[in-house]
Design an enzyme around this catalytic site. Structure first.
Site, mmCIF file in Angstrom:
data_model
loop_
_atom_site.group_PDB
_atom_site.id
_atom_site.type_symbol
_atom_site.label_atom_id
_atom_site.label_comp_id
_atom_site.label_asym_id
_atom_site.label_seq_id
_atom_site.Cartn_x
_atom_site.Cartn_y
_atom_site.Cartn_z
ATOM 1 N N ASP A 20 0.581 -1.048 0.214
ATOM 2 C CA ASP A 20 -0.050 0.295 0.448
ATOM 3 C C ASP A 20 1.267 1.568 -0.031
ATOM 4 O O ASP A 20 0.406 2.017 0.734
ATOM 5 C CB ASP A 20 -0.637 0.242 1.256
ATOM 6 C CG ASP A 20 -2.195 -1.697 1.031
ATOM 7 O OD1 ASP A 20 -1.930 -2.258 0.308
ATOM 8 O OD2 ASP A 20 -3.279 -0.994 2.209
ATOM 9 N N HIS A 64 -10.965 0.932 -3.048
ATOM 10 C CA HIS A 64 -11.848 0.610 -2.590
ATOM 11 C C HIS A 64 -13.205 1.046 -3.066
ATOM 12 O O HIS A 64 -12.915 2.429 -3.580
ATOM 13 C CB HIS A 64 -11.847 1.892 -1.102
ATOM 14 C CG HIS A 64 -11.979 1.410 -0.170
ATOM 15 N ND1 HIS A 64 -11.178 -0.289 0.616
ATOM 16 C CD2 HIS A 64 -10.930 1.824 0.794
ATOM 17 C CE1 HIS A 64 -10.591 -0.154 1.526
ATOM 18 N NE2 HIS A 64 -10.168 1.137 1.707
ATOM 19 N N LYS A 109 -7.072 -4.336 -3.423
ATOM 20 C CA LYS A 109 -7.985 -5.225 -1.935
ATOM 21 C C LYS A 109 -8.847 -4.018 -1.751
ATOM 22 O O LYS A 109 -9.083 -3.106 -1.859
ATOM 23 C CB LYS A 109 -6.908 -5.475 -1.200
ATOM 24 C CG LYS A 109 -6.137 -4.964 -0.510
ATOM 25 C CD LYS A 109 -5.036 -5.437 0.562
ATOM 26 C CE LYS A 109 -3.924 -3.917 1.133
ATOM 27 N NZ LYS A 109 -4.944 -3.140 1.369
ATOM 28 N N CYS A 151 -1.994 -3.141 7.942
ATOM 29 C CA CYS A 151 -2.014 -3.855 6.768
ATOM 30 C C CYS A 151 -0.154 -4.724 6.275
ATOM 31 O O CYS A 151 -0.321 -6.027 5.649
ATOM 32 C CB CYS A 151 -1.941 -2.926 5.670
ATOM 33 S SG CYS A 151 -3.231 -2.497 4.953
#
Ligand SMILES: [Zn+2]
Length: 201
Positions: A20, A64, A109, A151
């Protein structure tokens, strides 16, 4: 008879997973991790110097579309967070310091829910991270990135649960909060994660 050596069919293959490194998690974003820019520059330097010692270089993205209660106007910073990493926005893009890297796979994700582990995501062609590592005969994974206490931790613990040898290079990670970072390191350590730094072989 002792000392019999079973020859391996292939050498132990290694994957480098950057978790990320997205603009929204950098200074000035809605969910900044302190030291993110400096850490990302160190990751870029490491990839330049040592990237070719890995068989696979993978990046994950929080991505998202409608993650439900993972986003909140009144976030508790435990299970709910300010709006971040909305799919196809600038904030979800790989930060400029790592944008030019040649990734073997991009794992996204959290399209419709909160997702902390890269193992909850998939690449464009639908391959999960676990499938990608298995297909490439990977045995050993190094995990770095953001954030150590969320994460990175979730990705490293899932990798251990799946049986991989896992190293988290803490000097190439940044955490949100010192106390939850300490707890994350302890949980990873208990799960058998090692913590060799990027300067160790
Ligand atoms: Zn998220």
């Amino acid at each position: 008879m002792s000392g019999a050596v079973v020859p391996r069919l292939s050498p132990e293959r290694r994957a480098f997973i950057v978790v990320d490194p997205q603009s929204d998690f950098f200074e000035g974003g809605p969910l900044p991790v302190s030291g993110a820019t400096e850490t990302a520059e160190s990751i870029a330097r490491y990839l330049r110097d040592r990237g070719d010692t890995f068989d696979l270089r993978i990046v994950t993205q929080d991505w998202h579309v409608d993650p439900g209660g993972h986003w909140s106007d009144n976030p508790d910073y435990v299970t709910s967070w300010p709006v971040h990493c909305a799919a196809n926005t600038g904030g979800a893009q790989i930060h400029a310091s790592l944008a030019d890297e040649k990734w073997d796979a991009v794992i996204r994700k959290g399209l419709h829910e909160g997702a902390y582990s890269g193992f909850e995501g998939a690449s464009d062609d639908g391959s999960t991270l676990a499938e990608l590592l298995a297909t490439n005969d990977v045995h050993y994974v190094t995990v770095v990135g953001f954030a150590t206490d969320h994460c990175v931790k979730a990705t490293a613990l899932d990798a251990r649960a799946l049986g991989f040898d896992v190293n988290v290079a803490l000097d190439l990670c940044a955490g949100v909060d010192p106390e939850t970072t300490r707890l994350a390191i302890s949980a990873m350590s208990e799960a058998g994660v090692t913590f060799a730094t990027s300067s160790e072989p």
